[in-house]
Design an enzyme around this catalytic site. Structure first.
Site, PDB file in Angstrom:
ATOM      1  N   HIS A   1      16.364  50.583  54.312  1.00 18.75           N
ATOM      2  CA  HIS A   1      15.681  49.519  55.066  1.00 18.75           C
ATOM      3  C   HIS A   1      16.059  48.125  54.571  1.00 18.75           C
ATOM      4  O   HIS A   1      15.366  47.523  53.745  1.00 18.75           O
ATOM      5  CB  HIS A   1      14.163  49.740  54.957  1.00 18.75           C
ATOM      6  CG  HIS A   1      13.379  48.992  55.976  1.00 18.75           C
ATOM      7  ND1 HIS A   1      12.186  49.453  56.488  1.00 18.75           N
ATOM      8  CD2 HIS A   1      13.615  47.818  56.608  1.00 18.75           C
ATOM      9  CE1 HIS A   1      11.719  48.580  57.372  1.00 18.75           C
ATOM     10  NE2 HIS A   1      12.571  47.571  57.449  1.00 18.75           N
TER      11      HIS A   1
ATOM     12  N   HIS B   1      17.758  44.220  55.915  1.00 18.95           N
ATOM     13  CA  HIS B   1      18.172  43.330  57.013  1.00 18.95           C
ATOM     14  C   HIS B   1      19.239  42.384  56.466  1.00 18.95           C
ATOM     15  O   HIS B   1      18.922  41.410  55.794  1.00 18.95           O
ATOM     16  CB  HIS B   1      16.974  42.534  57.533  1.00 18.95           C
ATOM     17  CG  HIS B   1      15.843  43.400  58.028  1.00 18.95           C
ATOM     18  ND1 HIS B   1      15.741  43.797  59.338  1.00 18.95           N
ATOM     19  CD2 HIS B   1      14.782  43.950  57.393  1.00 18.95           C
ATOM     20  CE1 HIS B   1      14.656  44.561  59.498  1.00 18.95           C
ATOM     21  NE2 HIS B   1      14.043  44.665  58.321  1.00 18.95           N
TER      22      HIS B   1
ATOM     23  N   ASN C   1      18.069  44.486  63.984  1.00 14.20           N
ATOM     24  CA  ASN C   1      17.484  43.286  64.617  1.00 14.20           C
ATOM     25  C   ASN C   1      18.186  42.003  64.157  1.00 14.20           C
ATOM     26  O   ASN C   1      17.598  41.125  63.546  1.00 14.20           O
ATOM     27  CB  ASN C   1      15.971  43.202  64.334  1.00 14.20           C
ATOM     28  CG  ASN C   1      15.645  43.165  62.859  1.00 14.20           C
ATOM     29  OD1 ASN C   1      16.364  43.720  62.037  1.00 14.20           O
ATOM     30  ND2 ASN C   1      14.564  42.504  62.507  1.00 14.20           N
TER      31      ASN C   1
ATOM     32  N   HIS D   1       8.943  51.269  63.357  1.00 16.45           N
ATOM     33  CA  HIS D   1       7.987  50.229  62.984  1.00 16.45           C
ATOM     34  C   HIS D   1       6.795  50.473  63.901  1.00 16.45           C
ATOM     35  O   HIS D   1       6.870  50.208  65.091  1.00 16.45           O
ATOM     36  CB  HIS D   1       8.621  48.849  63.208  1.00 16.45           C
ATOM     37  CG  HIS D   1       7.714  47.716  62.853  1.00 16.45           C
ATOM     38  ND1 HIS D   1       8.070  46.730  61.950  1.00 16.45           N
ATOM     39  CD2 HIS D   1       6.456  47.401  63.256  1.00 16.45           C
ATOM     40  CE1 HIS D   1       7.073  45.872  61.831  1.00 16.45           C
ATOM     41  NE2 HIS D   1       6.088  46.250  62.617  1.00 16.45           N
TER      42      HIS D   1
ATOM     43  N   HIS E   1       7.783  51.315  56.341  1.00 19.44           N
ATOM     44  CA  HIS E   1       6.785  50.492  55.649  1.00 19.44           C
ATOM     45  C   HIS E   1       5.318  50.848  55.952  1.00 19.44           C
ATOM     46  O   HIS E   1       4.563  50.037  56.438  1.00 19.44           O
ATOM     47  CB  HIS E   1       7.044  48.994  55.841  1.00 19.44           C
ATOM     48  CG  HIS E   1       7.443  48.559  57.230  1.00 19.44           C
ATOM     49  ND1 HIS E   1       6.801  48.990  58.365  1.00 19.44           N
ATOM     50  CD2 HIS E   1       8.402  47.694  57.646  1.00 19.44           C
ATOM     51  CE1 HIS E   1       7.366  48.420  59.413  1.00 19.44           C
ATOM     52  NE2 HIS E   1       8.338  47.639  59.024  1.00 19.44           N
TER      53      HIS E   1
ATOM     54  N   ASP F   1      12.749  47.006  52.565  1.00 21.97           N
ATOM     55  CA  ASP F   1      12.553  46.075  53.680  1.00 21.97           C
ATOM     56  C   ASP F   1      12.998  44.666  53.273  1.00 21.97           C
ATOM     57  O   ASP F   1      12.294  43.687  53.514  1.00 21.97           O
ATOM     58  CB  ASP F   1      11.101  46.080  54.172  1.00 21.97           C
ATOM     59  CG  ASP F   1      10.961  45.409  55.537  1.00 21.97           C
ATOM     60  OD1 ASP F   1      11.996  45.033  56.143  1.00 21.97           O
ATOM     61  OD2 ASP F   1       9.811  45.242  55.990  1.00 21.97           O
TER      62      ASP F   1
ATOM     63  N   HIS G   1      14.833  35.228  54.757  1.00 19.67           N
ATOM     64  CA  HIS G   1      14.790  34.056  55.648  1.00 19.67           C
ATOM     65  C   HIS G   1      15.032  32.847  54.763  1.00 19.67           C
ATOM     66  O   HIS G   1      14.876  32.931  53.544  1.00 19.67           O
ATOM     67  CB  HIS G   1      13.427  33.947  56.332  1.00 19.67           C
ATOM     68  CG  HIS G   1      13.099  35.117  57.205  1.00 19.67           C
ATOM     69  ND1 HIS G   1      13.626  35.291  58.462  1.00 19.67           N
ATOM     70  CD2 HIS G   1      12.302  36.189  56.991  1.00 19.67           C
ATOM     71  CE1 HIS G   1      13.169  36.416  58.988  1.00 19.67           C
ATOM     72  NE2 HIS G   1      12.360  36.988  58.112  1.00 19.67           N
TER      73      HIS G   1
END
Ligand code: NCD
Ligand code: ZN
Ligand code: ZN
Length: 410
Positions: free
Chosen positions: A53, A55, A87, A176, A229, A301, A305
């Site tokens: 997991h 990103h 995503n 999710h 999660h 996860d 950002h």
């Protein structure tokens, strides 16, 4: 080239380990001939983490992260394989976009696979990907609510079609499970929300009802369902009760295990994440799930950002924060404190993920397995310092928490 690691503590026994071309060719008390010998002086060796997991954000969001920074962070955190979530910009929902991602992922310093995004609209595109039997696709990813993207699936028929496709290709569906409509209902009840309302808005009820729904579908269809999660006591109990009735796998994150709402006063939006950080009672339930086998995998996860984005007001700040560099060091410290055994930790961070996602040469320290190893000394502790991170996201809700310092041998 043969490299011998001498005096390693493996499964509580002092052993030697021979590595040839990245693979383990011997583990035991003998000292086979080698080109290079490294004395580990009694330090402990475990398999590096497999993180389903992550990103990575390359291509359209390189200000947040790219394959170089993400994979450097992974190595530093003792993670040897990452699965990149879909995503992104552009989203990994068809072969064209997957091929773009395949190209940039070649920069990676660690092994990787891709999770393909699936909605009610792209089944044909996903079939086109799967028809080639790609060995770099780990799973399909399904969102039941928006979370750093606005693609989600709400209706049962779409989900059943998605499940049919995933069964046909024998791939787990990572879900999710928060429900969009439920979140909207709670959001409409709060006029000027702050981070302190995040756990109310993305209400536990939304995650619990979603998880209950997909468990029922997993029982009905026989699909392998991997609940991403998992954050609440109720979900842990639902999974526990149904685990032997269906192929249900339970992922938790270090933040839902180790943090609760009390961190919000100091961490603010740095701790804004979906599903939200919950309560101390939920922490206890997750620990219980670890103890009794309900929890299968700890995934990070890792959701970077920019600092500027996270510094905006609550409503505008994106959810998610980096996790690759903190997971294993924090969890090893929990082992040191006696909260779980080292064996159980290795199952949660490596062995089970290798089984669920069919990675035959990872997850164990044994002959013919990959030598993606992590070494550490139980007495070498430190604290989380985000400014020293390799990820581009140099902040963390774990700032200042105690860790075991690790070194990766891969
Ligand atoms: C993730 C992200 O930023 O991509 N954010 C998060 O809060 N966890 C999306 C997700 O995993 O839900
Ligand atoms: Zn999610
Ligand atoms: Zn995520």
């Amino acid at each position: 080239m043969k490299k011998l690691y001498k005096n390693a503590l493996i499964d509580e026994k002092r052993q030697n380990l021979l590595v040839e071309n990245g693979y383990i060719s011997y583990v035991g008390e003998d000292a086979p001939q080698a080109d290079e010998v490294v004395d580990l002086g009694g330090k402990t060796l475990i398999p590096a983490m497999i993180d389903p997991h992550v990103h990575v954000r390359d291509l359209g969001q390189t200000e947040k992260e790219d394959w170089t920074s993400a994979s450097r962070a992974a190595r530093k955190g003792g993670v040897a394989m990452i699965f990149d979530m879909p995503n992104n910009k552009p989203p990994t929902v068809n072969l064209i976009n997957l091929n773009l991602k395949r190209e940039v992922a070649k920069k990676s310093l660690v092994r990787y696979k891709f999770n393909i995004g699936i909605t009610g609209y792209n089944l044909q595109s996903v079939r086109e990907i799967l028809q080639e039997n790609p060995s770099d696709v780990a799973a399909l990813k399904l969102f039941l609510a928006g979370s750093s993207n606005n693609e989600y699936v709400e209706n049962t028929d779409d989900i059943k079609r998605i499940f049919d496709l995933s069964r046909e290709y024998d791939l787990p569906v990572i879900i999710h499970t928060e429900l969009q409509k439920c979140i909207e209902k709670y959001a409409s009840q709060v006029a000027n929300p702050t981070i302190f309302e995040h756990n109310f808005i993305r209400n536990r009820e939304c995650a619990v009802r979603g998880t209950e729904w997909v468990i029922d579908l997993a029982k009905e269809t026989g699909n392998a369902v991997y609940i991403a999660h998992t954050s609440t006591a109720e979900e842990i109990e639902l999974i526990r009760r149904n685990k032997d009735k269906a192929r249900i796998y339970c992922e938790i994150t270090p933040h839902h295990l180790l943090l609760n709402e009390s961190v919000l006063a100091s961490a603010g939006n740095f701790a804004k994440v979906n599903p939200p950080i919950r309560t101390e009672a939920d922490n206890r339930a997750l620990w219980q799930g670890i103890a009794d086998g309900t929890v299968d995998v700890i995934g990070t996860d890792h959701a970077p950002h920019t600092l500027a984005e996270k510094s905006r007001d609550y409503a505008l700040a994106p959810s998610g924060f980096p996790g690759l560099e903190t997971a294993l060091p924090l969890l090893l410290n929990e082992v040191r404190k006696g909260n779980l055994t080292l064996n159980r930790l290795v199952e949660l961070t490596s062995t089970r993920a290798a089984e669920i996602f069919k990675i035959p040469d990872m997850g164990k320290i044994a002959t013919s397995y990959r030598a993606d190893l992590v070494v550490f000394d139980w007495n070498k502790t430190g604290v989380v310092r985000a400014k020293e991170f390799e990820t581009k996201a140099k902040y963390s809700p774990f700032e200042g928490m105690e860790i075991i310092k690790i070194t990766q041998l891969y």
